[in-house]
Design a protein around this motif. Structure first.
Motif, PDB file in Angstrom:
ATOM      1  N   THR A 188       0.458  -5.176   7.561  1.00  0.00           N
ATOM      2  CA  THR A 188       0.345  -4.266   8.707  1.00  0.00           C
ATOM      3  C   THR A 188       1.692  -3.667   9.083  1.00  0.00           C
ATOM      4  N   THR A 189       2.735  -3.975   8.319  1.00  0.00           N
ATOM      5  CA  THR A 189       4.085  -3.495   8.629  1.00  0.00           C
ATOM      6  C   THR A 189       4.418  -2.273   7.784  1.00  0.00           C
ATOM      7  N   TRP A 190       4.836  -1.214   8.460  1.00  0.00           N
ATOM      8  CA  TRP A 190       5.261   0.000   7.752  1.00  0.00           C
ATOM      9  C   TRP A 190       6.667  -0.205   7.227  1.00  0.00           C
ATOM     10  N   LEU A 191       6.873   0.015   5.961  1.00  0.00           N
ATOM     11  CA  LEU A 191       8.204  -0.058   5.371  1.00  0.00           C
ATOM     12  C   LEU A 191       8.845   1.319   5.303  1.00  0.00           C
ATOM     13  N   THR A 227       0.820   5.228  -0.071  1.00  0.00           N
ATOM     14  CA  THR A 227      -0.034   6.393   0.157  1.00  0.00           C
ATOM     15  C   THR A 227       0.788   7.642  -0.119  1.00  0.00           C
ATOM     16  N   ARG A 285       7.715   5.670   6.284  1.00  0.00           N
ATOM     17  CA  ARG A 285       6.697   6.626   6.733  1.00  0.00           C
ATOM     18  C   ARG A 285       7.187   8.045   6.538  1.00  0.00           C
ATOM     19  N   GLU A 295       4.147   7.164   2.001  1.00  0.00           N
ATOM     20  CA  GLU A 295       4.242   6.124   3.025  1.00  0.00           C
ATOM     21  C   GLU A 295       4.004   4.782   2.339  1.00  0.00           C
ATOM     22  N   LYS A 332       3.442   0.544   2.975  1.00  0.00           N
ATOM     23  CA  LYS A 332       3.052  -0.443   3.971  1.00  0.00           C
ATOM     24  C   LYS A 332       2.886  -1.804   3.297  1.00  0.00           C
ATOM     25  N   ARG A 333       3.371  -2.868   3.930  1.00  0.00           N
ATOM     26  CA  ARG A 333       3.152  -4.250   3.472  1.00  0.00           C
ATOM     27  C   ARG A 333       2.354  -4.949   4.564  1.00  0.00           C
ATOM     28  N   THR A 360       0.853  -1.179   0.000  1.00  0.00           N
ATOM     29  CA  THR A 360       0.000   0.000   0.000  1.00  0.00           C
ATOM     30  C   THR A 360       0.896   1.239   0.000  1.00  0.00           C
TER      31      THR A 360
END
Length: 151
Positions: free
Chosen positions: A89-92, A72, A94, A84, A86-87, A70
């Motif tokens: 629920t993990t932020w790669l 954004t 931000r 930002e 995200k994979r 994802t």
């Protein structure tokens, strides 16, 4: 063993022969069964036919693996953009600062339906910035005149 092999081949010919076969074929197939019971052709007719070709049911064949990311991209009215990633629920990544030009280029590469609205938003931000620059230049000019009068 030779007699058994001949009996089995006779049974196979009985299975494929049209109905109304001769009596010797029927007798040979009855003799082929060890207990003297039903012929193998009758036994296979009662059992459901098994699949022999193709992939078996419930196969664990490899399926295409889907990777969900994802991205954004958000911007402010002032034209400041951030991204930002995200994979699941993990932020790669931000709050990474991104230039408006990079956002516009990426949107154009993705799809025309995405690029159009983003170009409009960036155009509005550009107009707002140009107005602010014009206002600041006017204030700078006034400050220079005020400074010149003090000399």
């Amino acid at each position: 063993m030779t007699a058994e092999t001949e009996s089995t081949s006779t049974t196979a010919s009985t299975d494929t022969a049209p109905t109304g076969g001769s009596a010797p074929d029927t007798a040979a197939s009855a003799a082929a069964t060890p207990e003297g019971g039903a012929a193998p052709a009758e036994a296979t007719a009662a059992e459901p036919e098994k699949r022999k070709r193709g992939r078996p049911k419930g196969s664990t064949a490899r399926t295409t693996r889907v990777v969900e990311l994802t991205l954004t991209v958000s911007g402010t009215a002032d034209g400041e953009w951030q991204a930002e990633l995200k994979r699941g629920t993990t932020w790669l990544a931000r709050a990474l600062p991104v230039s408006a030009g990079a956002v516009q280029k990426a949107a154009a590469e993705l799809h025309a339906e995405i690029a159009g609205p983003i170009e409009e938003v960036i155009g509005e931000a550009r107009a707002t910035r140009e107005a602010k620059v014009a206002e600041l230049e006017a204030q700078l000019e006034q400050a220079r005149k005020a400074l010149a009068e003090l000399d």
